[in-house]
Structures are given as C-alpha cells and as structure tokens.
Design a protein around this motif. Structure first.
Motif, mmCIF file in Angstrom:
data_model
loop_
_atom_site.group_PDB
_atom_site.id
_atom_site.type_symbol
_atom_site.label_atom_id
_atom_site.label_comp_id
_atom_site.label_asym_id
_atom_site.label_seq_id
_atom_site.Cartn_x
_atom_site.Cartn_y
_atom_site.Cartn_z
ATOM 1 N N GLN A 1 0.826 -1.199 0.000
ATOM 2 C CA GLN A 1 0.000 0.000 0.000
ATOM 3 C C GLN A 1 0.861 1.250 0.000
ATOM 4 O OE1 GLN A 1 -3.111 0.784 -0.242
ATOM 5 N NE2 GLN A 1 -4.020 -1.259 -0.299
ATOM 6 N N VAL A 2 0.337 2.267 -0.646
ATOM 7 C CA VAL A 2 1.001 3.560 -0.704
ATOM 8 C C VAL A 2 0.058 4.594 -0.126
ATOM 9 C CG1 VAL A 2 1.907 5.339 -2.221
ATOM 10 C CG2 VAL A 2 2.371 2.934 -2.725
ATOM 11 N N GLN A 3 0.595 5.441 0.727
ATOM 12 C CA GLN A 3 -0.185 6.531 1.302
ATOM 13 C C GLN A 3 0.289 7.854 0.700
ATOM 14 O OE1 GLN A 3 1.451 4.227 3.617
ATOM 15 N NE2 GLN A 3 -0.373 2.999 3.202
ATOM 16 N N LEU A 4 -0.658 8.682 0.344
ATOM 17 C CA LEU A 4 -0.364 9.994 -0.218
ATOM 18 C C LEU A 4 -1.003 11.054 0.674
ATOM 19 C CD1 LEU A 4 -1.158 9.237 -3.979
ATOM 20 C CD2 LEU A 4 1.070 9.205 -2.857
ATOM 21 N N VAL A 5 -0.207 12.032 1.063
ATOM 22 C CA VAL A 5 -0.711 13.096 1.920
ATOM 23 C C VAL A 5 -0.453 14.435 1.254
ATOM 24 C CG1 VAL A 5 -0.558 14.213 4.167
ATOM 25 C CG2 VAL A 5 -0.310 11.719 3.991
ATOM 26 N N GLU A 6 -1.535 15.132 0.935
ATOM 27 C CA GLU A 6 -1.433 16.443 0.298
ATOM 28 C C GLU A 6 -1.428 17.544 1.344
ATOM 29 O OE1 GLU A 6 -4.528 14.179 -2.419
ATOM 30 O OE2 GLU A 6 -4.195 14.457 -0.266
ATOM 31 N N SER A 7 -0.849 18.674 0.961
ATOM 32 C CA SER A 7 -0.880 19.866 1.798
ATOM 33 C C SER A 7 -0.757 21.093 0.915
ATOM 34 C CB SER A 7 0.247 19.837 2.837
ATOM 35 O OG SER A 7 1.511 19.811 2.202
ATOM 36 N N GLY A 8 -1.124 22.243 1.460
ATOM 37 C CA GLY A 8 -0.918 23.495 0.758
ATOM 38 C C GLY A 8 -2.159 24.145 0.195
ATOM 39 N N GLY A 9 -3.308 23.499 0.303
ATOM 40 C CA GLY A 9 -4.526 24.126 -0.189
ATOM 41 C C GLY A 9 -4.944 25.311 0.665
ATOM 42 N N GLY A 10 -5.925 26.057 0.172
ATOM 43 C CA GLY A 10 -6.407 27.194 0.926
ATOM 44 C C GLY A 10 -7.217 28.146 0.080
ATOM 45 N N LEU A 11 -7.439 29.325 0.615
ATOM 46 C CA LEU A 11 -8.210 30.368 -0.062
ATOM 47 C C LEU A 11 -7.265 31.426 -0.611
ATOM 48 C CD1 LEU A 11 -10.920 31.815 -0.694
ATOM 49 C CD2 LEU A 11 -10.779 32.821 1.606
ATOM 50 N N VAL A 12 -7.477 31.778 -1.864
ATOM 51 C CA VAL A 12 -6.631 32.780 -2.505
ATOM 52 C C VAL A 12 -7.491 33.622 -3.438
ATOM 53 C CG1 VAL A 12 -5.990 31.256 -4.419
ATOM 54 C CG2 VAL A 12 -4.443 33.097 -3.730
ATOM 55 N N GLN A 13 -7.096 34.839 -3.666
ATOM 56 C CA GLN A 13 -7.828 35.712 -4.578
ATOM 57 C C GLN A 13 -7.436 35.424 -6.027
ATOM 58 O OE1 GLN A 13 -6.989 39.717 -3.216
ATOM 59 N NE2 GLN A 13 -8.810 39.708 -1.911
ATOM 60 N N THR A 14 -8.278 35.816 -6.931
ATOM 61 C CA THR A 14 -7.986 35.683 -8.357
ATOM 62 C C THR A 14 -6.638 36.337 -8.677
ATOM 63 O OG1 THR A 14 -10.322 35.645 -8.972
ATOM 64 C CG2 THR A 14 -8.753 36.297 -10.681
ATOM 65 N N GLY A 15 -5.829 35.613 -9.430
ATOM 66 C CA GLY A 15 -4.502 36.094 -9.772
ATOM 67 C C GLY A 15 -3.424 35.690 -8.795
ATOM 68 N N GLY A 16 -3.816 35.120 -7.686
ATOM 69 C CA GLY A 16 -2.858 34.708 -6.664
ATOM 70 C C GLY A 16 -2.203 33.376 -6.971
ATOM 71 N N SER A 17 -1.391 32.914 -6.024
ATOM 72 C CA SER A 17 -0.630 31.676 -6.206
ATOM 73 C C SER A 17 -0.770 30.785 -4.988
ATOM 74 C CB SER A 17 0.857 31.990 -6.421
ATOM 75 O OG SER A 17 1.063 32.749 -7.584
ATOM 76 N N LEU A 18 -0.644 29.490 -5.243
ATOM 77 C CA LEU A 18 -0.591 28.491 -4.186
ATOM 78 C C LEU A 18 0.374 27.403 -4.611
ATOM 79 C CD1 LEU A 18 -4.301 27.834 -3.070
ATOM 80 C CD2 LEU A 18 -2.476 28.836 -1.683
ATOM 81 N N ARG A 19 0.959 26.746 -3.620
ATOM 82 C CA ARG A 19 1.845 25.615 -3.901
ATOM 83 C C ARG A 19 1.359 24.405 -3.120
ATOM 84 N NH1 ARG A 19 7.867 24.092 -2.150
ATOM 85 N NH2 ARG A 19 8.685 23.224 -4.109
ATOM 86 N N LEU A 20 1.013 23.369 -3.852
ATOM 87 C CA LEU A 20 0.583 22.124 -3.235
ATOM 88 C C LEU A 20 1.744 21.147 -3.172
ATOM 89 C CD1 LEU A 20 -2.864 21.506 -5.007
ATOM 90 C CD2 LEU A 20 -2.340 22.955 -3.030
ATOM 91 N N SER A 21 1.733 20.342 -2.122
ATOM 92 C CA SER A 21 2.724 19.281 -1.981
ATOM 93 C C SER A 21 2.015 17.962 -1.737
ATOM 94 C CB SER A 21 3.660 19.566 -0.799
ATOM 95 O OG SER A 21 4.350 20.778 -0.969
ATOM 96 N N CYS A 22 2.665 16.887 -2.129
ATOM 97 C CA CYS A 22 2.117 15.557 -1.889
ATOM 98 C C CYS A 22 3.283 14.622 -1.583
ATOM 99 C CB CYS A 22 1.348 15.055 -3.097
ATOM 100 S SG CYS A 22 0.833 13.324 -2.975
ATOM 101 N N ALA A 23 3.241 14.036 -0.401
ATOM 102 C CA ALA A 23 4.297 13.114 0.018
ATOM 103 C C ALA A 23 3.781 11.688 -0.026
ATOM 104 C CB ALA A 23 4.769 13.456 1.425
#
Length: 124
Positions: free
Chosen positions: A1-23
């Motif tokens: 089995q493989v477990q994947l854990v995401e992080s980095g989501g959230g609320l941002v305004q139009t034109g903004g940036s976010l960085r997601l990670s997955c381990a």
C-alpha cells in the motif's frame, strides 16, 4: 500500500498563487509517475497535470498551460504543484495521484493510488 498526503490548499484571490505538496510513503515501486487531478463541485474528477519518474516529461491540460508547474523530489517521494495566476474556475478539491507511467496516469482508471485531497478556493 502507498499513502499519499497532500498539503498546501487554501483560499486565494484571483490572480494569486498556491503551492501544493504531496508526500508518498509505504510500498512505492522503483519508479512511478505522479500527478494531480481535481474535482469541482458538481463535476467529475478531471486530470490536471503529471510528471514522469525522471522529471523529464510532463503532461497537462490546456487550461493550466503557462500557469501550473509540476516538479518532484524523488529523494523525498514528494511532488509539488505550483499554481500561479489562479482563476475562480480552478476552485476544486485537488487530489494527488500515483500511477505506473505518465501516459496511464492521465486516466482515472490508470491511477493506482489517490490522496484524500486538499481544497483550493479562488475568490473572484
């Protein structure tokens, strides 16, 4: 089995940036593709972007071209999704995915493992 854990989501305004990670952890194969799908409210889960084991090949949908960038750190079994110039239509739950190769991972049936998802909300 493989477990994947995401992080980095959230609320941002139009034109903004976010960085997601997955381990990834657990019984990962010697080489595998990693990628991201997303599911907006009331819509089906769709493929967004993926990267090969070596990092030399990427695949993505037209709507994110020039705005989203995927990268990976194999030493840490982690994939990153840099999202710039975000639009309200990018609002969705983003799911990390692991598959055999970059071709098959673009299809939901070709995904071997899924993360639980992280919510990205882009306000107008």
């Amino acid at each position: 089995q493989v477990q994947l854990v995401e992080s980095g989501g959230g609320l941002v305004q139009t034109g903004g940036s976010l960085r997601l990670s997955c381990a990834a952890s657990g019984r990962t194969s010697s080489s595998y593709a990693m990628g991201w799908f997303r599911q907006a409210p009331g819509k089906e889960r769709e493929f967004v972007i993926a990267i090969s084991w070596s990092g030399d090949d990427t695949n993505y949908i037209d709507s994110v071209k020039g705005r989203f960038t995927i990268s990976r750190d194999n030493a840490k079994n982690t994939v990153f999704l840099q999202m710039n110039s975000l639009k309200p239509e990018d609002t969705a739950v983003y799911y990390c995915a692991v598959g055999t190769n970059i071709a098959t991972i673009t299809l939901r049936d070709g995904v071997d493992y899924w993360g639980k998802g992280t919510l990205v909300t882009v306000s107008s």
